[in-house]
Design a protein around this motif. Sequence first.
Motif, PDB file in Angstrom:
ATOM      1  N   ILE A   6      41.874  33.244  30.138  1.00 26.02           N
ATOM      2  CA  ILE A   6      41.955  33.412  31.584  1.00 26.02           C
ATOM      3  C   ILE A   6      41.585  32.108  32.289  1.00 26.02           C
ATOM      4  O   ILE A   6      42.290  31.640  33.192  1.00 26.02           O
ATOM      5  CB  ILE A   6      41.035  34.550  32.058  1.00 26.02           C
ATOM      6  CG1 ILE A   6      41.493  35.888  31.480  1.00 26.02           C
ATOM      7  CG2 ILE A   6      41.003  34.627  33.588  1.00 26.02           C
ATOM      8  CD1 ILE A   6      40.513  37.030  31.697  1.00 26.02           C
ATOM      9  N   LEU A   7      40.489  31.506  31.872  1.00 18.67           N
ATOM     10  CA  LEU A   7      40.041  30.263  32.507  1.00 18.67           C
ATOM     11  C   LEU A   7      41.079  29.156  32.347  1.00 18.67           C
ATOM     12  O   LEU A   7      41.249  28.325  33.242  1.00 18.67           O
ATOM     13  CB  LEU A   7      38.701  29.826  31.912  1.00 18.67           C
ATOM     14  CG  LEU A   7      37.523  30.771  32.169  1.00 18.67           C
ATOM     15  CD1 LEU A   7      36.277  30.275  31.448  1.00 18.67           C
ATOM     16  CD2 LEU A   7      37.259  30.922  33.666  1.00 18.67           C
ATOM     17  N   GLU A   8      41.768  29.140  31.207  1.00 19.88           N
ATOM     18  CA  GLU A   8      42.801  28.125  30.992  1.00 19.88           C
ATOM     19  C   GLU A   8      43.908  28.208  32.026  1.00 19.88           C
ATOM     20  O   GLU A   8      44.556  27.207  32.335  1.00 19.88           O
ATOM     21  CB  GLU A   8      43.415  28.286  29.597  1.00 19.88           C
ATOM     22  CG  GLU A   8      42.542  27.831  28.457  1.00 19.88           C
ATOM     23  CD  GLU A   8      43.264  27.949  27.127  1.00 19.88           C
ATOM     24  OE1 GLU A   8      44.225  27.197  26.908  1.00 19.88           O
ATOM     25  OE2 GLU A   8      42.879  28.817  26.309  1.00 19.88           O
ATOM     26  N   ARG A   9      44.157  29.390  32.564  1.00 21.73           N
ATOM     27  CA  ARG A   9      45.273  29.598  33.488  1.00 21.73           C
ATOM     28  C   ARG A   9      44.898  29.354  34.938  1.00 21.73           C
ATOM     29  O   ARG A   9      45.762  29.407  35.810  1.00 21.73           O
ATOM     30  CB  ARG A   9      45.805  31.029  33.346  1.00 21.73           C
ATOM     31  CG  ARG A   9      46.378  31.334  31.974  1.00 21.73           C
ATOM     32  CD  ARG A   9      46.968  32.713  31.931  1.00 21.73           C
ATOM     33  NE  ARG A   9      47.640  32.962  30.656  1.00 21.73           N
ATOM     34  CZ  ARG A   9      48.518  33.925  30.456  1.00 21.73           C
ATOM     35  NH1 ARG A   9      48.838  34.737  31.437  1.00 21.73           N
ATOM     36  NH2 ARG A   9      49.088  34.086  29.272  1.00 21.73           N
ATOM     37  N   LEU A  10      43.638  29.104  35.206  1.00 24.57           N
ATOM     38  CA  LEU A  10      43.160  28.975  36.579  1.00 24.57           C
ATOM     39  C   LEU A  10      42.844  27.513  36.896  1.00 24.57           C
ATOM     40  O   LEU A  10      42.706  26.683  35.999  1.00 24.57           O
ATOM     41  CB  LEU A  10      41.932  29.862  36.775  1.00 24.57           C
ATOM     42  CG  LEU A  10      42.194  31.363  36.625  1.00 24.57           C
ATOM     43  CD1 LEU A  10      40.892  32.145  36.682  1.00 24.57           C
ATOM     44  CD2 LEU A  10      43.163  31.860  37.707  1.00 24.57           C
ATOM     45  N   PRO A  11      42.700  27.161  38.178  1.00 25.24           N
ATOM     46  CA  PRO A  11      42.386  25.776  38.540  1.00 25.24           C
ATOM     47  C   PRO A  11      41.057  25.309  37.945  1.00 25.24           C
ATOM     48  O   PRO A  11      40.169  26.118  37.654  1.00 25.24           O
ATOM     49  CB  PRO A  11      42.312  25.835  40.075  1.00 25.24           C
ATOM     50  CG  PRO A  11      43.135  27.025  40.458  1.00 25.24           C
ATOM     51  CD  PRO A  11      42.949  28.018  39.349  1.00 25.24           C
ATOM     52  N   ASP A  12      40.936  23.982  37.792  1.00 22.86           N
ATOM     53  CA  ASP A  12      39.727  23.368  37.238  1.00 22.86           C
ATOM     54  C   ASP A  12      39.385  23.954  35.878  1.00 22.86           C
ATOM     55  O   ASP A  12      38.211  24.192  35.549  1.00 22.86           O
ATOM     56  CB  ASP A  12      38.530  23.542  38.189  1.00 22.86           C
ATOM     57  CG  ASP A  12      38.792  22.901  39.546  1.00 22.86           C
ATOM     58  OD1 ASP A  12      39.341  21.781  39.582  1.00 22.86           O
ATOM     59  OD2 ASP A  12      38.448  23.525  40.569  1.00 22.86           O
ATOM     60  N   ALA A  13      40.412  24.168  35.059  1.00 22.90           N
ATOM     61  CA  ALA A  13      40.221  24.843  33.777  1.00 22.90           C
ATOM     62  C   ALA A  13      39.267  24.082  32.868  1.00 22.90           C
ATOM     63  O   ALA A  13      38.400  24.694  32.220  1.00 22.90           O
ATOM     64  CB  ALA A  13      41.569  25.031  33.087  1.00 22.90           C
ATOM     65  N   THR A  14      39.393  22.773  32.799  1.00 21.73           N
ATOM     66  CA  THR A  14      38.535  22.012  31.872  1.00 21.73           C
ATOM     67  C   THR A  14      37.074  22.173  32.238  1.00 21.73           C
ATOM     68  O   THR A  14      36.224  22.422  31.374  1.00 21.73           O
ATOM     69  CB  THR A  14      38.931  20.533  31.867  1.00 21.73           C
ATOM     70  OG1 THR A  14      40.272  20.405  31.396  1.00 21.73           O
ATOM     71  CG2 THR A  14      38.010  19.734  30.962  1.00 21.73           C
ATOM     72  N   ALA A  15      36.751  22.019  33.511  1.00 24.07           N
ATOM     73  CA  ALA A  15      35.354  22.153  33.939  1.00 24.07           C
ATOM     74  C   ALA A  15      34.824  23.558  33.675  1.00 24.07           C
ATOM     75  O   ALA A  15      33.682  23.734  33.216  1.00 24.07           O
ATOM     76  CB  ALA A  15      35.226  21.814  35.423  1.00 24.07           C
ATOM     77  N   SER A  16      35.640  24.567  33.939  1.00 23.73           N
ATOM     78  CA  SER A  16      35.213  25.951  33.696  1.00 23.73           C
ATOM     79  C   SER A  16      34.971  26.200  32.216  1.00 23.73           C
ATOM     80  O   SER A  16      34.001  26.867  31.826  1.00 23.73           O
ATOM     81  CB  SER A  16      36.279  26.931  34.206  1.00 23.73           C
ATOM     82  OG  SER A  16      36.438  26.821  35.593  1.00 23.73           O
ATOM     83  N   LEU A  17      35.841  25.654  31.365  1.00 20.38           N
ATOM     84  CA  LEU A  17      35.702  25.860  29.925  1.00 20.38           C
ATOM     85  C   LEU A  17      34.501  25.095  29.367  1.00 20.38           C
ATOM     86  O   LEU A  17      33.811  25.595  28.471  1.00 20.38           O
ATOM     87  CB  LEU A  17      36.984  25.421  29.217  1.00 20.38           C
ATOM     88  CG  LEU A  17      38.185  26.355  29.396  1.00 20.38           C
ATOM     89  CD1 LEU A  17      39.467  25.675  28.931  1.00 20.38           C
ATOM     90  CD2 LEU A  17      37.976  27.661  28.636  1.00 20.38           C
ATOM     91  N   ILE A  18      34.248  23.898  29.877  1.00 18.65           N
ATOM     92  CA  ILE A  18      33.078  23.147  29.410  1.00 18.65           C
ATOM     93  C   ILE A  18      31.800  23.905  29.757  1.00 18.65           C
ATOM     94  O   ILE A  18      30.873  24.009  28.939  1.00 18.65           O
ATOM     95  CB  ILE A  18      33.074  21.729  30.005  1.00 18.65           C
ATOM     96  CG1 ILE A  18      34.160  20.880  29.330  1.00 18.65           C
ATOM     97  CG2 ILE A  18      31.702  21.073  29.844  1.00 18.65           C
ATOM     98  CD1 ILE A  18      34.323  19.500  29.926  1.00 18.65           C
TER      99      ILE A  18
ATOM    100  N   ALA B  12      40.074  26.154  22.889  1.00 21.83           N
ATOM    101  CA  ALA B  12      40.610  26.183  24.247  1.00 21.83           C
ATOM    102  C   ALA B  12      40.553  24.801  24.887  1.00 21.83           C
ATOM    103  O   ALA B  12      41.499  24.372  25.569  1.00 21.83           O
ATOM    104  CB  ALA B  12      39.834  27.191  25.098  1.00 21.83           C
ATOM    105  N   LEU B  13      39.470  24.074  24.668  1.00 24.26           N
ATOM    106  CA  LEU B  13      39.355  22.728  25.224  1.00 24.26           C
ATOM    107  C   LEU B  13      40.335  21.771  24.573  1.00 24.26           C
ATOM    108  O   LEU B  13      40.873  20.871  25.234  1.00 24.26           O
ATOM    109  CB  LEU B  13      37.919  22.218  25.069  1.00 24.26           C
ATOM    110  CG  LEU B  13      36.927  22.795  26.082  1.00 24.26           C
ATOM    111  CD1 LEU B  13      35.497  22.536  25.657  1.00 24.26           C
ATOM    112  CD2 LEU B  13      37.194  22.213  27.471  1.00 24.26           C
ATOM    113  N   LEU B  14      40.597  21.933  23.298  1.00 25.13           N
ATOM    114  CA  LEU B  14      41.608  21.104  22.645  1.00 25.13           C
ATOM    115  C   LEU B  14      42.982  21.333  23.264  1.00 25.13           C
ATOM    116  O   LEU B  14      43.786  20.396  23.383  1.00 25.13           O
ATOM    117  CB  LEU B  14      41.649  21.399  21.144  1.00 25.13           C
ATOM    118  CG  LEU B  14      40.515  20.794  20.311  1.00 25.13           C
ATOM    119  CD1 LEU B  14      40.488  21.408  18.916  1.00 25.13           C
ATOM    120  CD2 LEU B  14      40.669  19.275  20.214  1.00 25.13           C
TER     121      LEU B  14
END
Length: 337
Positions: A153-165, A182-184
């Motif tokens: 879900i986070l991958e599909r939303l804005p600022d995905a990298t920051a949210s995943l970190i 997911a980060l890769l």
Amino acid sequence: MSPAPGAGIPLYEHALRLHARIPDRPLEPQNDPFPEGAMNLRHAQRGRIGIDAAEAVRAHLAWPDLHPCYLGWAVREVAVPIFRDERIAEAVREADPAHARRTGRWLVRRATDVNSVLIGLALLLESAEPADIPLVQTIALYPETFGPLAYRILERLPDATASLIWAAERSQGWGLVYAVKALLRQDTEEARQWLLRRPADGDIAQGYFAHAVLAGTRAHEEVARPDADPALVDNTGLFLLTLTHCRGMGTDLLGYAHARVAVTAFFEHVSRLGPTSARFRAVQELTRHLHANTPERLGWDPRRARRLGRALLAAWAGPTEPVPWGGHRWLGARGGG
């Protein structure tokens, strides 16, 4: 308001309470610290995983006025997958996105059992909006169960990298495996810099992504720089150590195309940086691995790296006062300090 399925505290609220105690680390206790009664103990046969859940989603979303709790009740005793399921996704796409989103939000925030939260996440995977990021990040604090859907879900939303970190820094074990993968997939410089310095923590499950991180971040180029920082050196060293014992899990040191550059550079840097207990263990195991394998198996001449490793071990003779290098569970007392 209609009650959540099951009894007890919503999993979201429980995660918030535990997170408030240690906001910068994974929840304690480890291994998905659910409240009592949260796990769904009765499941359908494996061949039915996702099928009954998809039927329940389709039936529920066909009625716009039904309260979300009824979908929670419908899935309490069926097999709900923790990964994205195309049958469930199709059922969600057939419905009104706003209805799916409302239902998903309620279940993620209010449900008291695992199955109901999983279905809520499956609905949000097809319908989430940026406003859902904090909700999804919070439930992802149970990463081993909810991480696979939450991170998607986070991958599909804005600022995905920051949210995943943010989520990855509060994950461990299998949850960290899902977060790193997911980060890769993000393929951003922000993700690359984090992966170069942060995720290695000694858990044996990291054999499933150690090679992917080393290769995907071009770690051999970074660690070969004369000004490589200690965090990058130590993270690379622990991943190289992981490659010595991960056969059957992922690509091991014998299959790592840049092993010569990375191992040699790691030895050179730790010679300059000095010993810690984890550096000693990494040098010890890497040197032993180089001695146990021929150049034909390694694909490169290991003599220089062997000499460097032997010289370090002789000079250090094992740290007498180990310096911690994270709370590594796999490394044990000698490795983890």
